[in-house]
Design a protein around this motif. Sequence first.
Motif, PDB file in Angstrom:
ATOM      1  N   GLU A 175      -5.979  -0.446  -3.875  1.00  0.00           N
ATOM      2  CA  GLU A 175      -6.298  -1.885  -4.002  1.00  0.00           C
ATOM      3  C   GLU A 175      -6.012  -2.355  -5.423  1.00  0.00           C
ATOM      4  O   GLU A 175      -5.452  -3.441  -5.627  1.00  0.00           O
ATOM      5  CB  GLU A 175      -7.778  -2.149  -3.662  1.00  0.00           C
ATOM      6  N   ALA A 176      -6.367  -1.536  -6.398  1.00  0.00           N
ATOM      7  CA  ALA A 176      -6.142  -1.895  -7.804  1.00  0.00           C
ATOM      8  C   ALA A 176      -4.650  -2.005  -8.090  1.00  0.00           C
ATOM      9  O   ALA A 176      -4.194  -2.938  -8.763  1.00  0.00           O
ATOM     10  CB  ALA A 176      -6.767  -0.839  -8.717  1.00  0.00           C
ATOM     11  N   LYS A 177      -3.903  -1.079  -7.510  1.00  0.00           N
ATOM     12  CA  LYS A 177      -2.456  -1.090  -7.697  1.00  0.00           C
ATOM     13  C   LYS A 177      -1.841  -2.339  -7.037  1.00  0.00           C
ATOM     14  O   LYS A 177      -0.948  -2.968  -7.630  1.00  0.00           O
ATOM     15  CB  LYS A 177      -1.875   0.186  -7.044  1.00  0.00           C
ATOM     16  N   PHE A 199      -5.997   2.008   2.633  1.00  0.00           N
ATOM     17  CA  PHE A 199      -6.468   1.175   1.519  1.00  0.00           C
ATOM     18  C   PHE A 199      -7.699   1.826   0.908  1.00  0.00           C
ATOM     19  O   PHE A 199      -8.691   2.019   1.603  1.00  0.00           O
ATOM     20  CB  PHE A 199      -6.835  -0.246   2.009  1.00  0.00           C
ATOM     21  N   ASN A 200      -7.611   2.211  -0.348  1.00  0.00           N
ATOM     22  CA  ASN A 200      -8.812   2.649  -1.077  1.00  0.00           C
ATOM     23  C   ASN A 200      -8.841   1.913  -2.415  1.00  0.00           C
ATOM     24  O   ASN A 200      -7.957   1.090  -2.700  1.00  0.00           O
ATOM     25  CB  ASN A 200      -8.830   4.171  -1.235  1.00  0.00           C
ATOM     26  N   ASP A 201      -9.819   2.216  -3.256  1.00  0.00           N
ATOM     27  CA  ASP A 201      -9.986   1.460  -4.513  1.00  0.00           C
ATOM     28  C   ASP A 201      -8.760   1.583  -5.412  1.00  0.00           C
ATOM     29  O   ASP A 201      -8.323   0.608  -6.018  1.00  0.00           O
ATOM     30  CB  ASP A 201     -11.228   1.972  -5.267  1.00  0.00           C
ATOM     31  N   GLU A 202      -8.242   2.796  -5.438  1.00  0.00           N
ATOM     32  CA  GLU A 202      -7.080   3.065  -6.278  1.00  0.00           C
ATOM     33  C   GLU A 202      -5.878   2.214  -5.839  1.00  0.00           C
ATOM     34  O   GLU A 202      -5.209   1.568  -6.653  1.00  0.00           O
ATOM     35  CB  GLU A 202      -6.735   4.557  -6.122  1.00  0.00           C
ATOM     36  N   SER A 215       0.841  -1.208   0.000  1.00  0.00           N
ATOM     37  CA  SER A 215       0.000   0.000   0.000  1.00  0.00           C
ATOM     38  C   SER A 215       0.874   1.256   0.000  1.00  0.00           C
ATOM     39  O   SER A 215       0.597   2.220  -0.738  1.00  0.00           O
ATOM     40  CB  SER A 215      -0.920  -0.040   1.219  1.00  0.00           C
TER      41      SER A 215
END
Lengths: 307, 134
Positions: A294-296, A289-292, A272
């Motif tokens: 998490e995608a990374k 942890f956010n969507d961005e 993260s």
Amino acid sequence: MAKFDVVPGWFQTGNFVVDDLMHLLTGSEYKVYMFAVRHIYGWQDKVERGYAHISLTMFEDGFSRFGGVGLSRPTITSALDQLVQYRLLVKIGKASNKGQAWSIGKDIDLDGLIERNINKGKGSKESLPVKEFNQNQLNDLTASSKNSLPNQTQDQKQGKHAPDGDARPRDVVFDWLAENMYNLNLDTINKSYGGRIAKTKRVLSEIHRNNGTELTPAHLDKFKSWWAREYSGLTMPRDAVKLSEYYLEFYGSHKASRPSPQSEAKRRIVLSMRAQSELGYETITKGLFNDEIEAKIAEYEAMEEMS
Amino acid sequence: MSNYVYVHKDVVDILMPLLTGEEIKVYMFILRHAHGFNRPSARLSLSFIQNGNDVAGDLTQVKYNGVNLSRATIAKAINSLVEYGFIKKYDVNREGTLYGIGDNIRVDELNARSRIQSRKNKQKMARIVKKGKR
């Protein structure tokens, strides 16, 4: 009574009683029957009469110098019931203040006795009547009596009872071991195999318990495939101790290859932070942890797997 | 019931409460095969005492039943019968052990055993009653 005297001290018992009857009666029934024979035919003046009054107290404690049978009253009563049922003893009239009058049965139900003897060995419990359980009776019990009741399993608590005719739910681990290690038919497992399987199960469960997990058939399936991979061509040892050594080896290697939950969390935190720096975050926050992000992280994991 | 075996009255009158059902069965079996054949002793194997003889359709032989107890129970009963003087053990050979009927029974020791057993039973009953009351 240090020494037996000669003839006057002896009484006759039919050879039939020892040869054909003794093996069909239990120890307590035989004692009660012998006692009755002694007190019915044991006195010359009573032999012709053919019966004698024997009360339950006399069976239990005897009288004057004559001892009883040395059994408890419930045992004597149940033995007498059985002896009457198979017509070995016959009740004469009703019990008076002298006690019940008994005579020795002449028309013995030998077939019934033989049948009882055959059934004794094989599941006679099935034929016993089972008292219907009334849930309301539980309310009348005291707290300590309730504590002494057998523990219910989780399934029983949830009302998931075993199907009819199968009093206990099947033990899946036991069944797995019986089928896969001993190649046994589950309906015909004899006592000696049962003991060995139970021991194996105990040993393997202990390994899991020490590591805070529970042994399931899924573990055993994995162990089986691991065995086939590692020791192809060799048969799995049936000895519980030997098997436990291999199982420990399997468990150790399996545990080492699987990351622990703590290390997994740490890894995600590191990823993260890496993602935050690459995405150009001004301040890098630990554990964000956010969507961005998490995608990374998913991208990093995919790359790791590729490599 | 044309043939009889003689049993001493004191076996039933005095000793029966002191012996277990299994001991009585084994004692009667040995008595039957010794005194029942007008012999002072009888050579009996454990399997014969347990299951009797296997005549297997041979009509010339008489079928005798055993006592129908487990081997361990029989061995235990025999040991205690020997210990208290009910039976005597002589030599052992391939066909079994030679047993004789003892005439010097240790009634005092039997009484002591019985007292210990009854005390244990009383304690057990007291525990059950106490548990029930609680």
